[in-house]
Scaffold this active site. Structure first.
Site, PDB file in Angstrom:
ATOM      1  CG  ASP A 197      38.636 -30.956  59.837  1.00 34.70           C
ATOM      2  OD1 ASP A 197      37.665 -30.661  59.111  1.00 34.70           O
ATOM      3  OD2 ASP A 197      39.453 -31.869  59.565  1.00 34.70           O
ATOM      4  CG  ASP A 199      40.110 -32.876  64.536  1.00 39.01           C
ATOM      5  OD1 ASP A 199      40.530 -32.093  63.663  1.00 39.01           O
ATOM      6  OD2 ASP A 199      39.687 -34.022  64.275  1.00 39.01           O
ATOM      7  CD1 TRP A 259      38.198 -38.989  57.125  1.00 32.25           C
ATOM      8  CD2 TRP A 259      39.131 -40.297  55.570  1.00 32.25           C
ATOM      9  NE1 TRP A 259      39.479 -38.559  56.943  1.00 32.25           N
ATOM     10  CE2 TRP A 259      40.078 -39.351  55.998  1.00 32.25           C
ATOM     11  CE3 TRP A 259      39.493 -41.226  54.591  1.00 32.25           C
ATOM     12  CZ2 TRP A 259      41.371 -39.296  55.500  1.00 32.25           C
ATOM     13  CZ3 TRP A 259      40.787 -41.172  54.077  1.00 32.25           C
ATOM     14  CH2 TRP A 259      41.711 -40.224  54.543  1.00 32.25           C
ATOM     15  CD  GLU A 262      36.077 -34.244  52.811  1.00 30.65           C
ATOM     16  OE1 GLU A 262      36.262 -35.443  52.535  1.00 30.65           O
ATOM     17  OE2 GLU A 262      36.686 -33.667  53.731  1.00 30.65           O
ATOM     18  CG  ASP A 263      40.132 -32.946  51.765  1.00 26.86           C
ATOM     19  OD1 ASP A 263      39.866 -33.945  51.052  1.00 26.86           O
ATOM     20  OD2 ASP A 263      40.886 -33.015  52.756  1.00 26.86           O
ATOM     21  CG  MET A 289      44.376 -33.547  64.796  1.00 30.11           C
ATOM     22  SD  MET A 289      44.331 -34.288  63.185  1.00 30.11           S
ATOM     23  CE  MET A 289      43.712 -35.887  63.606  1.00 30.11           C
ATOM     24  CG  HIS A 292      40.153 -37.814  66.040  1.00 30.79           C
ATOM     25  ND1 HIS A 292      39.823 -38.608  64.975  1.00 30.79           N
ATOM     26  CD2 HIS A 292      40.748 -36.721  65.515  1.00 30.79           C
ATOM     27  CE1 HIS A 292      40.198 -38.015  63.847  1.00 30.79           C
ATOM     28  NE2 HIS A 292      40.774 -36.871  64.149  1.00 30.79           N
ATOM     29  NE  ARG A 294      39.153 -44.712  59.627  1.00 27.69           N
ATOM     30  CZ  ARG A 294      39.666 -43.780  58.809  1.00 27.69           C
ATOM     31  NH1 ARG A 294      38.906 -42.800  58.371  1.00 27.69           N
ATOM     32  NH2 ARG A 294      40.922 -43.840  58.444  1.00 27.69           N
TER      33      ARG A 294
HETATM   34  N1  UDH Z   1      33.603 -34.849  62.364  1.00 23.44           N
HETATM   35  C1  UDH Z   1      32.763 -34.855  63.477  1.00 23.44           C
HETATM   36  N2  UDH Z   1      32.214 -36.022  63.890  1.00 23.44           N
HETATM   37  C2  UDH Z   1      32.441 -37.188  63.267  1.00 23.44           C
HETATM   38  C3  UDH Z   1      33.302 -37.184  62.150  1.00 23.44           C
HETATM   39  C4  UDH Z   1      33.884 -36.012  61.743  1.00 23.44           C
HETATM   40  O1  UDH Z   1      32.529 -33.814  64.089  1.00 23.44           O
HETATM   41  O2  UDH Z   1      31.895 -38.209  63.702  1.00 23.44           O
HETATM   42  C5  UDH Z   1      34.105 -33.568  61.853  1.00 23.44           C
HETATM   43  C6  UDH Z   1      35.100 -32.880  62.770  1.00 23.44           C
HETATM   44  O3  UDH Z   1      35.014 -31.503  62.597  1.00 23.44           O
HETATM   45  C7  UDH Z   1      36.408 -33.437  62.259  1.00 23.44           C
HETATM   46  C8  UDH Z   1      36.156 -33.396  60.750  1.00 23.44           C
HETATM   47  O4  UDH Z   1      34.794 -33.738  60.626  1.00 23.44           O
HETATM   48  O5  UDH Z   1      37.486 -32.650  62.656  1.00 23.44           O
HETATM   49  C9  UDH Z   1      37.055 -34.320  59.936  1.00 23.44           C
HETATM   50  O6  UDH Z   1      36.905 -35.668  60.349  1.00 23.44           O
HETATM   51  P1  UDH Z   1      38.106 -36.509  61.000  1.00 23.44           P
HETATM   52  O7  UDH Z   1      38.701 -35.724  62.104  1.00 23.44           O
HETATM   53  O8  UDH Z   1      37.584 -37.861  61.384  1.00 23.44           O
HETATM   54  O9  UDH Z   1      39.124 -36.632  59.811  1.00 23.44           O
HETATM   55  P2  UDH Z   1      40.688 -36.933  59.946  1.00 23.44           P
HETATM   56  O10 UDH Z   1      41.214 -36.959  58.576  1.00 23.44           O
HETATM   57  O11 UDH Z   1      40.743 -38.400  60.617  1.00 23.44           O
HETATM   58  O12 UDH Z   1      41.330 -36.064  60.943  1.00 23.44           O
HETATM   59  C10 UDH Z   1      40.338 -39.522  59.941  1.00 23.44           C
HETATM   60  C11 UDH Z   1      40.440 -40.735  60.852  1.00 23.44           C
HETATM   61  C12 UDH Z   1      41.788 -40.814  61.403  1.00 23.44           C
HETATM   62  C13 UDH Z   1      42.002 -41.992  62.275  1.00 23.44           C
HETATM   63  C14 UDH Z   1      43.216 -41.749  63.120  1.00 23.44           C
HETATM   64  C15 UDH Z   1      43.907 -42.962  63.524  1.00 23.44           C
HETATM   65  N3  UDH Z   1      45.153 -42.596  64.073  1.00 23.44           N
HETATM   66 MN    MN Z   2      40.681 -35.108  62.652  1.00 18.35          MN
END
Ligand code: UDH
Ligand code: MN
Length: 346
Positions: A197, A199, A259, A262-263, A289, A292, A294
Site C-alpha cells: 500500500d 500509505d 474495498w 482481497e487480502d 500509516m 486518509h 475513504r
Molecule cells: N489506493 C489508491 N487509491 C484509491 C484507493 C486505494 O491508491 O483511491 C491504494 C493505495 O495504495 C492504498 C491501498 O490502495 O494504500 C489500500 O486502500 P486504502 O488505503 O483505502 O485501504 P485502507 O484499508 O483504508 O487503509 C480503508 C478506508 C479507511 C477509512 C479510514 C477512516 N478513518
Molecule cells: Mn490505507
C-alpha cells in the site's frame, strides 16, 4: 691501410665508453614516443609472451579470452553480507509538507528509472515493489522519500512499480497487483515481489524486504491502531511472495471491486497450497500509516463475504491466468516505473 689501423686502435681504447653511449641513445629515442604507443608496445609484447608460453591451442584460447575479459567485464562483485552493515534500526519518521517529488529526485541520484543496485556487492535478492495506485500523489512523494533510502540500506537490487488505475470506475487493488506482477516480469526475472500500500511507511530497517521460503506478512502493527498487533489471519498492507509462490497461488482474484477482503482471499489461496505465513519480529514489523479518509471510487465491497467463501472453487480459474487488461502507458520516471492501465469494470 695506415688510417684504418689507427681508427681500430682508437676504437679499442674507447671500448668501455661505446656501450653506455649507445644505450643512452636508444633510451632517448624511446622517450620521444607518445605515451599510448609505448603502452601498446608493452601490452603487445606481454600478449605475445603469453601466447607463445603454452604450446597447445587451449592455452592460446585461454590467454586471449582472459585478456578480452579484463578489458570488457569488470571483476565480479562479491555477495552482499547476510546482514547489511548499513541498517540503522528504528526511526522517527518525519513528513515535511513542503517536500516535492523533485526534491526526492535530487536526493536519489543513484536511482535510475526506479531501479537501484548496490555499488560494491552483489545483492542477495532482486525485488520488485508493486504499489496499487490512484490519485494518492502526496502519499507517493512521502513513500519514495522514505523507501528508496530504506531499500538501499538493505543492499537490495530493486525497482519500484506504481500500477495506476485509469478512469474513475471502482478501484480494484488485487487486479492492479496482478498487472504489476505480469508487467514487472517483462523487465526482469525478479526473485521477490513486495505488494505494498502506498500509505504505509516502514519504521524499522530490520524489517527486511526480501522473500523467504514461505509467503511473508510484513505489516504487523501500525501507528493508526496504536501498534496493536494484527490478528494472525491478517495478510494485508505489505506482503512478500517469491515469483514462484505468487504464481503457484495464481495471484489474486480479479473479482474484488471496491474495498475489502482481497487480502484475506490471498491468504486462503496460500493456505490451500499448504503454505504457511512467516512474519518478522513484532517490534520490527511496525508502520506509520499516512492519514486518509475513504477514497471516492473505493467503497466497501458488499459482495466480499460471499466471494471469499467461493475461493476454493474459483482460485484456479480466477487470477493471474485470467487477468485481462489494457496497458495505456509505461513511463520510466526517475524514481519509479508508472504503469497506467485500463482494468475494465465490475
Ligand atoms: N489506493 C489508491 N487509491 C484509491 C484507493 C486505494 O491508491 O483511491 C491504494 C493505495 O495504495 C492504498 C491501498 O490502495 O494504500 C489500500 O486502500 P486504502 O488505503 O483505502 O485501504 P485502507 O484499508 O483504508 O487503509 C480503508 C478506508 C479507511 C477509512 C479510514 C477512516 N478513518
Ligand atoms: Mn490505507
Amino acid at each position: 691501410m695506415g688510417f684504418c689501423l689507427s681508427a681500430c686502435k682508437i676504437l679499442w681504447r674507447t671500448k668501455y665508453c661505446v656501450l653506455p653511449v649507445l644505450s643512452l641513445l636508444v633510451l632517448a629515442w624511446i622517450a620521444t614516443f607518445p605515451g599510448e604507443t609505448v603502452r601498446s608496445v608493452l601490452v603487445s609484447s606481454a600478449t605475445t609472451q603469453t601466447l607463445v608460453k603454452g604450446d597447445g591451442l587451449g592455452d592460446k584460447l585461454h590467454s586471449t579470452t582472459g585478456a578480452r575479459d579484463d578489458l570488457n567485464n569488470p571483476p565480479q562483485k562479491v555477495d552482499c553480507p547476510k546482514v547489511s552493515p548499513l541498517l540503522q534500526g528504528a526511526k522517527n519518521l518525519s513528513f515535511d509538507s513542503s517536500l516535492t517529488l523533485n526534491d526526492v529526485v535530487t536526493e536519489n541520484e543513484k536511482v535510475r528509472e526506479g531501479e537501484y543496485e548496490p555499488p560494491d556487492c552483489a545483492a542477495r535478492q532482486s525485488v520488485a515493489i508493486l504499489i496499487p495506485f490512484r490519485k494518492r500523489e502526496r502519499h507517493l512523494v512521502y513513500f519514495l522519500h522514505h523507501l528508496h533510502p530504506f531499500l538501499q540500506r538493505q543492499q537490495l537490487h530493486y525497482a519500484i512499480y506504481v500500477i495506476n488505475q485509469a478512469g474513475n470506475v471502482t478501484f480494484n487493488r488485487a487486479k492492479l497487483l496482478n498487472v504489476g506482477y505480469l508487467e514487472a516480469l517483462k523487465d526482469y526475472s525478479w526473485d521477490c515481489f513486495i505488494l505494498h500500500d502506498v500509505d504505509l511507511i516502514p519504521e524499522n530497517d530490520h524489517n527486511l524486504y526480501v522473500c523467504e521460503d514461505q509467503p511473508k506478512h510484513l505489516m504487523l502493527a501500525r501507528n493508526s491502531s496504536r501498534y496493536k498487533l494484527m490478528s494472525p489471519g491478517n495478510f494485508g498492507g505489505v506482503t512478500a511472495l517469491t515469483r514462484e509462490q505468487f504464481f503457484q497461488v495464481n495471484g489474486f482474484s480479479n473479482s474484488y471491486w471496491g474495498w475489502g477482503c482481497e487480502d484475506d482471499e490471498l491468504y486462503v489461496r496460500v493456505k490451500l497450497q499448504k503454505m504457511t505465513i512467516v512474519r518478522p519480529p513484532e517490534d520490527v514489523a511496525r508502520y506509520t500509516m499516512l492519514f486518509h479518509t475513504r477514497d471516492k471510487g473505493n467503497e466497501i465491497n458488499e459482495d466480499r463475504g460471499k466471494l471469499l467463501r467461493q475461493t476454493p472453487q474459483i482460485w484456479r480459474k480466477d487470477g493471474l491466468n485470467s487477468c485481462s487488461y489494457k496497458t495505456l502507458s509505461i513511463d520510466r520516471l526517475p524514481l519509479y516505473v508508472n504503469v497506467t492501465v485500463d482494468i475494465g469494470k465490475p
